[in-house]
Design an enzyme around this catalytic site. Structure first.
Site, PDB file in Angstrom:
ATOM      1  N   ASN A  35     -35.575 -46.145  -4.070  1.00 33.90           N
ATOM      2  CA  ASN A  35     -36.019 -47.533  -4.108  1.00 33.90           C
ATOM      3  C   ASN A  35     -35.013 -48.325  -3.297  1.00 33.90           C
ATOM      4  OD1 ASN A  35     -36.705 -50.152  -4.668  1.00 33.90           O
ATOM      5  ND2 ASN A  35     -36.160 -50.080  -6.851  1.00 33.90           N
ATOM      6  N   LYS A  43     -35.065 -51.360  -2.480  1.00 35.33           N
ATOM      7  CA  LYS A  43     -34.935 -52.767  -2.901  1.00 35.33           C
ATOM      8  C   LYS A  43     -34.949 -53.676  -1.650  1.00 35.33           C
ATOM      9  CE  LYS A  43     -32.740 -51.216  -7.104  1.00 35.33           C
ATOM     10  NZ  LYS A  43     -31.824 -51.498  -8.224  1.00 35.33           N
ATOM     11  N   HIS A  83     -40.660 -52.847 -12.092  1.00 34.12           N
ATOM     12  CA  HIS A  83     -39.210 -52.671 -12.032  1.00 34.12           C
ATOM     13  C   HIS A  83     -38.544 -53.798 -12.831  1.00 34.12           C
ATOM     14  CE1 HIS A  83     -35.132 -52.359 -10.574  1.00 34.12           C
ATOM     15  NE2 HIS A  83     -35.432 -51.127 -10.205  1.00 34.12           N
ATOM     16  N   GLU A 134     -36.079 -55.581 -12.245  1.00 34.88           N
ATOM     17  CA  GLU A 134     -35.730 -56.764 -11.443  1.00 34.88           C
ATOM     18  C   GLU A 134     -36.950 -57.672 -11.266  1.00 34.88           C
ATOM     19  OE1 GLU A 134     -34.028 -54.510  -8.233  1.00 34.88           O
ATOM     20  OE2 GLU A 134     -32.395 -53.918  -9.565  1.00 34.88           O
ATOM     21  N   GLU A 168     -35.513 -46.610 -16.690  1.00 37.73           N
ATOM     22  CA  GLU A 168     -34.333 -47.200 -16.059  1.00 37.73           C
ATOM     23  C   GLU A 168     -33.682 -48.166 -17.038  1.00 37.73           C
ATOM     24  OE1 GLU A 168     -34.711 -46.942 -11.509  1.00 37.73           O
ATOM     25  OE2 GLU A 168     -35.659 -48.810 -12.130  1.00 37.73           O
ATOM     26  N   GLY A 228     -27.321 -50.336 -10.962  1.00 38.25           N
ATOM     27  CA  GLY A 228     -26.380 -50.986 -10.045  1.00 38.25           C
ATOM     28  C   GLY A 228     -25.020 -51.271 -10.663  1.00 38.25           C
ATOM     29  N   SER A 231     -27.805 -45.892 -11.549  1.00 36.08           N
ATOM     30  CA  SER A 231     -26.526 -45.317 -11.089  1.00 36.08           C
ATOM     31  C   SER A 231     -26.575 -43.791 -10.979  1.00 36.08           C
ATOM     32  CB  SER A 231     -25.371 -45.771 -11.986  1.00 36.08           C
ATOM     33  OG  SER A 231     -25.256 -47.182 -11.950  1.00 36.08           O
TER      34      SER A 231
HETATM   35  P1  13P Z   1     -29.142 -47.923  -8.764  1.00 30.76           P
HETATM   36  O1  13P Z   1     -29.374 -46.452  -8.446  1.00 30.76           O
HETATM   37  O2  13P Z   1     -28.569 -48.686  -7.628  1.00 30.76           O
HETATM   38  O3  13P Z   1     -28.420 -48.101 -10.055  1.00 30.76           O
HETATM   39  O4  13P Z   1     -30.612 -48.567  -8.978  1.00 30.76           O
HETATM   40  C1  13P Z   1     -31.519 -47.916  -9.787  1.00 30.76           C
HETATM   41  C2  13P Z   1     -32.839 -48.558  -9.630  1.00 30.76           C
HETATM   42  O5  13P Z   1     -33.035 -49.693 -10.030  1.00 30.76           O
HETATM   43  C3  13P Z   1     -33.901 -47.815  -8.952  1.00 30.76           C
HETATM   44  O6  13P Z   1     -35.137 -48.438  -9.090  1.00 30.76           O
END
Ligand code: 13P
Length: 251
Positions: free
Chosen positions: A9, A11, A96, A98, A168, A174, A214
Site C-alpha cells: 500500500n 499510500k 483502511h 486512515e 491492521e 507506521g 510495521s
Molecule cells: P506500515 O507498514 O507503514 O506500518 O503501514 C501499514 C499499512 O497501513 C498498510 O496498509
C-alpha cells in the site's frame, strides 16, 4: 485453499515517475525470483494506468487504495470503481484506518464501496483493526468483529468469498511497533471464527487474512509462519523494492 498474498500500500507517496520506476523494479525482481505467494501493489489513482502499462499482472497484481461509494455522477474529485477497473487494476483497498479516521468512512459507505468494487470485478482488500485504547482496554476482539459484521456481513457467501481481509492494528501502523506474531495469530484466528459463525468453516478457511502494521523483512517470516496469517499489507516497506522483495521472500 486460501492464497498467501503480499500486498503493498503505497499510500500518498511517489510522483508518477517515481511510482512507475518502483513498479518496474518490483516487476523485474519478481520475474527474476519467482514468488511463493501472490504479490500486489496498490498505488495512487494517478499512477494506475501507467503502472498497468509497465507490469505483467501474471506476476504482479495491481490495485487502487480506495474507490468512491457511487458509480458515477456529480461527485467532484472522487474516483469510481468502474474508473479503477478501466485502468486494468484488479484490486482495491477499502476501509483502511486512515480513511476511516481522516475521511470519516463509515460501515455504511464501505458497504456501498464493497458492492461497487465487486460489481466491477475488483477484489476488495478490506481493512479492519483496533486503536491503541481498544487494545489496552481489552475490547479489540469486539471492535474488529463489529467492523466485519457491519461492513461485510450483508454479502452473500459467494461474494464474501471474493474478499481479502487485512488486520491492521492502528497502533502498529507506521509506528515501528509491530504486533507480536502471537497477537496477530490470536486476532486472525478470532476473525476466522467470526467468519465461520456466519458463513461456515469452508468459507472461513478459504479467506485470506493479511497482517499489516510495521511489517518488514526482519519480522515477516515470523508473522507469516503463523497458521492464520496469510500474508501482509505493507506500507512503508513497500516503497523500496529491496525491502518489499525481502518480505515477499519470507514465504
Ligand atoms: P506500515 O507498514 O507503514 O506500518 O503501514 C501499514 C499499512 O497501513 C498498510 O496498509
Amino acid at each position: 485453499m486460501r492464497k498467501n498474498i503480499v500486498a503493498g500500500n503505497w499510500k500518498m507517496n511517489t510522483t508518477l515517475q517515481e511510482g512507475v520506476k518502483l513498479a518496474e523494479e518490483v516487476n523485474a525482481a519478481l520475474k527474476e525470483t519467482k514468488a511463493n505467494c501472490d504479490v500486489v501493489i496498490c498505488v495512487p489513482f494517478t499512477h494506475l494506468a501507467s503502472v498497468n502499462g509497465v507490469i505483467d499482472q501474471n506476476v504482479l497484481g495491481l490495485g487502487a487504495e480506495n474507490c468512491a461509494d457511487h458509480a458515477s455522477g456529480a461527485y467532484t474529485g472522487e474516483v469510481s470503481a468502474p474508473m479503477v477497473a478501466s485502468t486494468g487494476a484488479k484490486y482495491v483497498i477499502l476501509g483502511h484506518s486512515e480513511r476511516r479516521q481522516y475521511y470519516g468512512e463509515t460501515a455504511e459507505t464501505l458497504r456501498e464501496k464493497v458492492a461497487l468494487a465487486l460489481a466491477n470485478g475488483l477484489t476488495p482488500i478490506f481493512c479492519i483493526g483496533e486503536v491503541l485504547e481498544e487494545r489496552e482496554n481489552g475490547t479489540y476482539n469486539d471492535v474488529v468483529k463489529a467492523q466485519i459484521v457491519d461492513g461485510l456481513f450483508n454479502l452473500s457467501a459467494e461474494d464474501f468469498g471474493k474478499i481479502i481481509l487485512a488486520y491492521e492494528p492502528v497502533w502498529a501502523i507506521g509506528t515501528g511497533k509491530t504486533a507480536t506474531a502471537d497477537q496477530a495469530e490470536d486476532m486472525h484466528a478470532h476473525i476466522r471464527s467470526v467468519i465461520a459463525e456466519k458463513y461456515g468453516k469452508e468459507v472461513a478457511d478459504n479467506t485470506s487474512i493479511l497482517y499489516g502494521g510495521s511489517c518488514k523483512p526482519s519480522n515477516a517470516a515470523e508473522l507469516f509462519a503463523k497458521p492464520d496469517v496469510d500474508g501482509g499489507l505493507i506500507g512503508g516497506a513497500a516503497l523500496k523494492c529491496a525491502d518489499f522483495m525481502g518480505i515477499v521472500k519470507a514465504f
